[in-house]
Write a protein that holds these residues in place. Sequence first.
Motif, PDB file in Angstrom:
ATOM      1  N   GLN A 272       0.859  -1.182   0.000  1.00 36.03           N
ATOM      2  CA  GLN A 272       0.000   0.000   0.000  1.00 36.03           C
ATOM      3  C   GLN A 272       0.894   1.231   0.000  1.00 36.03           C
ATOM      4  O   GLN A 272       2.069   1.160   0.389  1.00 36.03           O
ATOM      5  CB  GLN A 272      -0.957  -0.009   1.188  1.00 36.03           C
ATOM      6  CG  GLN A 272      -0.324  -0.184   2.545  1.00 36.03           C
ATOM      7  CD  GLN A 272      -1.356  -0.355   3.645  1.00 36.03           C
ATOM      8  OE1 GLN A 272      -2.276   0.468   3.776  1.00 36.03           O
ATOM      9  NE2 GLN A 272      -1.245  -1.421   4.405  1.00 36.03           N
ATOM     10  N   PRO A 273       0.371   2.394  -0.416  1.00 36.16           N
ATOM     11  CA  PRO A 273       1.237   3.554  -0.610  1.00 36.16           C
ATOM     12  C   PRO A 273       1.388   4.430   0.627  1.00 36.16           C
ATOM     13  O   PRO A 273       0.496   4.526   1.474  1.00 36.16           O
ATOM     14  CB  PRO A 273       0.510   4.335  -1.711  1.00 36.16           C
ATOM     15  CG  PRO A 273      -0.935   4.031  -1.481  1.00 36.16           C
ATOM     16  CD  PRO A 273      -0.975   2.606  -0.982  1.00 36.16           C
ATOM     17  N   SER A 274       2.529   5.090   0.706  1.00 40.18           N
ATOM     18  CA  SER A 274       2.758   6.140   1.698  1.00 40.18           C
ATOM     19  C   SER A 274       2.026   7.409   1.270  1.00 40.18           C
ATOM     20  O   SER A 274       1.439   7.478   0.184  1.00 40.18           O
ATOM     21  CB  SER A 274       4.252   6.427   1.818  1.00 40.18           C
ATOM     22  OG  SER A 274       4.743   6.944   0.591  1.00 40.18           O
ATOM     23  N   LYS A 275       2.096   8.419   2.115  1.00 38.77           N
ATOM     24  CA  LYS A 275       1.455   9.699   1.806  1.00 38.77           C
ATOM     25  C   LYS A 275       1.985  10.290   0.513  1.00 38.77           C
ATOM     26  O   LYS A 275       1.241  10.896  -0.270  1.00 38.77           O
ATOM     27  CB  LYS A 275       1.677  10.676   2.964  1.00 38.77           C
ATOM     28  CG  LYS A 275       1.000  12.022   2.786  1.00 38.77           C
ATOM     29  CD  LYS A 275       1.222  12.909   3.995  1.00 38.77           C
ATOM     30  CE  LYS A 275       0.530  14.272   3.832  1.00 38.77           C
ATOM     31  NZ  LYS A 275       0.725  15.131   5.028  1.00 38.77           N
ATOM     32  N   ASP A 276       3.307  10.074   0.252  1.00 37.41           N
ATOM     33  CA  ASP A 276       3.910  10.609  -0.958  1.00 37.41           C
ATOM     34  C   ASP A 276       3.952   9.594  -2.101  1.00 37.41           C
ATOM     35  O   ASP A 276       4.705   9.757  -3.060  1.00 37.41           O
ATOM     36  CB  ASP A 276       5.302  11.178  -0.682  1.00 37.41           C
ATOM     37  CG  ASP A 276       6.168  10.271   0.180  1.00 37.41           C
ATOM     38  OD1 ASP A 276       5.620   9.368   0.839  1.00 37.41           O
ATOM     39  OD2 ASP A 276       7.391  10.455   0.209  1.00 37.41           O
ATOM     40  N   GLY A 277       3.127   8.541  -1.994  1.00 34.08           N
ATOM     41  CA  GLY A 277       2.906   7.660  -3.130  1.00 34.08           C
ATOM     42  C   GLY A 277       3.910   6.556  -3.344  1.00 34.08           C
ATOM     43  O   GLY A 277       3.912   5.927  -4.406  1.00 34.08           O
ATOM     44  N   VAL A 278       4.754   6.267  -2.350  1.00 33.68           N
ATOM     45  CA  VAL A 278       5.736   5.185  -2.482  1.00 33.68           C
ATOM     46  C   VAL A 278       5.111   3.885  -1.977  1.00 33.68           C
ATOM     47  O   VAL A 278       4.627   3.837  -0.845  1.00 33.68           O
ATOM     48  CB  VAL A 278       7.016   5.505  -1.686  1.00 33.68           C
ATOM     49  CG1 VAL A 278       8.004   4.343  -1.789  1.00 33.68           C
ATOM     50  CG2 VAL A 278       7.647   6.790  -2.182  1.00 33.68           C
ATOM     51  N   THR A 301       4.702   9.953   5.471  1.00 28.62           N
ATOM     52  CA  THR A 301       5.601  10.059   4.322  1.00 28.62           C
ATOM     53  C   THR A 301       6.578   8.894   4.300  1.00 28.62           C
ATOM     54  O   THR A 301       6.757   8.183   5.305  1.00 28.62           O
ATOM     55  CB  THR A 301       6.391  11.372   4.367  1.00 28.62           C
ATOM     56  OG1 THR A 301       7.277  11.335   5.498  1.00 28.62           O
ATOM     57  CG2 THR A 301       5.471  12.574   4.469  1.00 28.62           C
ATOM     58  N   SER A 302       7.239   8.720   3.178  1.00 19.56           N
ATOM     59  CA  SER A 302       8.232   7.654   3.079  1.00 19.56           C
ATOM     60  C   SER A 302       9.358   7.878   4.085  1.00 19.56           C
ATOM     61  O   SER A 302       9.872   6.914   4.666  1.00 19.56           O
ATOM     62  CB  SER A 302       8.778   7.573   1.652  1.00 19.56           C
ATOM     63  OG  SER A 302       9.263   8.819   1.210  1.00 19.56           O
ATOM     64  N   ALA A 303       9.734   9.117   4.321  1.00 22.96           N
ATOM     65  CA  ALA A 303      10.782   9.388   5.311  1.00 22.96           C
ATOM     66  C   ALA A 303      10.328   8.951   6.706  1.00 22.96           C
ATOM     67  O   ALA A 303      11.121   8.387   7.479  1.00 22.96           O
ATOM     68  CB  ALA A 303      11.129  10.874   5.306  1.00 22.96           C
ATOM     69  N   GLN A 304       9.078   9.189   7.037  1.00 23.24           N
ATOM     70  CA  GLN A 304       8.561   8.781   8.345  1.00 23.24           C
ATOM     71  C   GLN A 304       8.476   7.261   8.448  1.00 23.24           C
ATOM     72  O   GLN A 304       8.826   6.673   9.480  1.00 23.24           O
ATOM     73  CB  GLN A 304       7.190   9.418   8.578  1.00 23.24           C
ATOM     74  CG  GLN A 304       7.239  10.921   8.814  1.00 23.24           C
ATOM     75  CD  GLN A 304       5.858  11.546   8.837  1.00 23.24           C
ATOM     76  OE1 GLN A 304       5.026  11.292   7.945  1.00 23.24           O
ATOM     77  NE2 GLN A 304       5.601  12.376   9.848  1.00 23.24           N
ATOM     78  N   LEU A 305       8.024   6.604   7.396  1.00 21.86           N
ATOM     79  CA  LEU A 305       7.940   5.139   7.410  1.00 21.86           C
ATOM     80  C   LEU A 305       9.327   4.514   7.492  1.00 21.86           C
ATOM     81  O   LEU A 305       9.532   3.514   8.194  1.00 21.86           O
ATOM     82  CB  LEU A 305       7.200   4.643   6.170  1.00 21.86           C
ATOM     83  CG  LEU A 305       5.700   4.966   6.106  1.00 21.86           C
ATOM     84  CD1 LEU A 305       5.136   4.608   4.742  1.00 21.86           C
ATOM     85  CD2 LEU A 305       4.938   4.226   7.198  1.00 21.86           C
ATOM     86  N   ASN A 306      10.281   5.085   6.798  1.00 17.16           N
ATOM     87  CA  ASN A 306      11.645   4.540   6.808  1.00 17.16           C
ATOM     88  C   ASN A 306      12.278   4.590   8.193  1.00 17.16           C
ATOM     89  O   ASN A 306      13.168   3.793   8.504  1.00 17.16           O
ATOM     90  CB  ASN A 306      12.535   5.313   5.840  1.00 17.16           C
ATOM     91  CG  ASN A 306      12.180   5.065   4.394  1.00 17.16           C
ATOM     92  OD1 ASN A 306      11.494   4.090   4.062  1.00 17.16           O
ATOM     93  ND2 ASN A 306      12.611   5.958   3.510  1.00 17.16           N
ATOM     94  N   ALA A 307      11.844   5.496   9.024  1.00 12.22           N
ATOM     95  CA  ALA A 307      12.455   5.672  10.345  1.00 12.22           C
ATOM     96  C   ALA A 307      11.900   4.710  11.389  1.00 12.22           C
ATOM     97  O   ALA A 307      12.441   4.603  12.500  1.00 12.22           O
ATOM     98  CB  ALA A 307      12.249   7.111  10.818  1.00 12.22           C
ATOM     99  N   LEU A 308      10.835   3.974  11.072  1.00  9.94           N
ATOM    100  CA  LEU A 308      10.173   3.145  12.074  1.00  9.94           C
ATOM    101  C   LEU A 308      10.884   1.814  12.278  1.00  9.94           C
ATOM    102  O   LEU A 308      11.450   1.225  11.347  1.00  9.94           O
ATOM    103  CB  LEU A 308       8.723   2.893  11.659  1.00  9.94           C
ATOM    104  CG  LEU A 308       7.834   4.137  11.576  1.00  9.94           C
ATOM    105  CD1 LEU A 308       6.445   3.747  11.094  1.00  9.94           C
ATOM    106  CD2 LEU A 308       7.769   4.864  12.914  1.00  9.94           C
TER     107      LEU A 308
END
Length: 483
Positions: A272-278, A301-308
Amino acid sequence: MSRLPIRAQSALLTSALIAVSVPSVAIAAGATATPTASGAGRVVVSSDFSGTALPSGFKAVDGTWQVKDGRLYGTSASSGQQSRITFGEHLNDFRVEATARFESALDSGRWAALGIDVPAGGAVPWSIATMRTGTTASNGLEFAQRTTSETWNVTDTGPAPTAAGTGKDVKIAVEVHGAQAVWFFDGKEALRTSKVVRSAAGVQGLLVNGATVSFDDLKVTELAARSYIRPAGAPLTVNGHRGAAAAAPENTLVSDEVARRGGAEFIENDVQPSKDGVPYVIHDSTVDRTTNGTGAVRSLTSAQLNALDAGSWFAPAYAGERIPTLAAQLRDLKTRGGDLLLEIKGAHTKAEVATIVDTIRANGMTGRVFVQSFEVDALRYTYELAPELPLALLRDKMDSDPVAISKELHLASYNPSDAGFSAKPGVIGALHAAGVAVTVWTVDTADRWKALEAAGVDGIITNRPAELSGWNAAFLQRTPAGL
């Protein structure tokens, strides 16, 4: 699919791949066949080496190769030399077979191999299926790659059912479908892999190491594209649910690796996509359950998801595991092996589906991704954008006419829940007659595996792929070999 309770287990067992029968096509002895038409059953190479010279199209790359007494002899003088000869053409789906005999060998570890993706000039990398003279050893048969750095990447090992030794003819064969391959030794399925590294132009070949080996009755036959319907007597297809959700944090690369090592043919994951469509690989609509964060996936955002941290919730040993992007997962599969059963999770716009398709294509994985969804629109969009991708419809309860909706949506598989299938098992015959496979989710117990196998189901989605692979191995021991 609804989530089942998770218990950490990580048995890594070997399973077996489906055998495929191939129609025979007669070609003149001692010759190669290169007809312009393509298709299942086409014999690309066939030779009984009845002449005195290498057949047309054969290229000796290294070592000594000669035809005499109706056989092709290859010699490697040392364990450090891989004598090679190439032939055939680049094929995605094919069977290569020969009768082989070790005439002499430096020791029981020396080997001969069928080249299943070898550059015609012999350059690295190349992928092979190997047998040692000591074939009944735990590594008597192997699938391996010679890398660009001239090192070995051995992906799968196992024993042959009988010994080759020296002075004895054995019939060897490998069937290849993309990155999937199965080793046959004297007509018996012996080893499988989902990790064949394929190239854009590799052909077939023979290799010898530290031995003299003679070959006869060599044939390369083009196969039909892989069918998802299970032939009678073949094992269930193993689909690792969210990787190996019983043994590692779901929908992470480490979970994929556990599933792969456990024998999963397909790794089932959600996207499923992030807020910025990734596109990201995650099941829930929020990150709350499987990460140290909170919030809806689509609001981050993808940056927020990447940090989890997507591993600590499962066990401390997995601290720091990340939510992978779809692109990262595809790169991992392409490098390390395995195919992807990709669930488009929740409603998607056509543009969002297009991003998923573009990501699959950009990573060169269209031949190794199977798309499934509960969302009919997502499947329609996928078919419009990428008709080459096989599709499956997920259902909790069976449709009133599964065959009709399968035809309407161009399905390769119809994928009901275990409870849904159990309420209407008789439909499997009609689905198979329509060319549609049946894969049932999410099943974790041996009694249900047995019942579903007996009912004719083609594949199982399970949290315990290693255990199902082991069950499959035992199933094959109970079932007569069929080639």
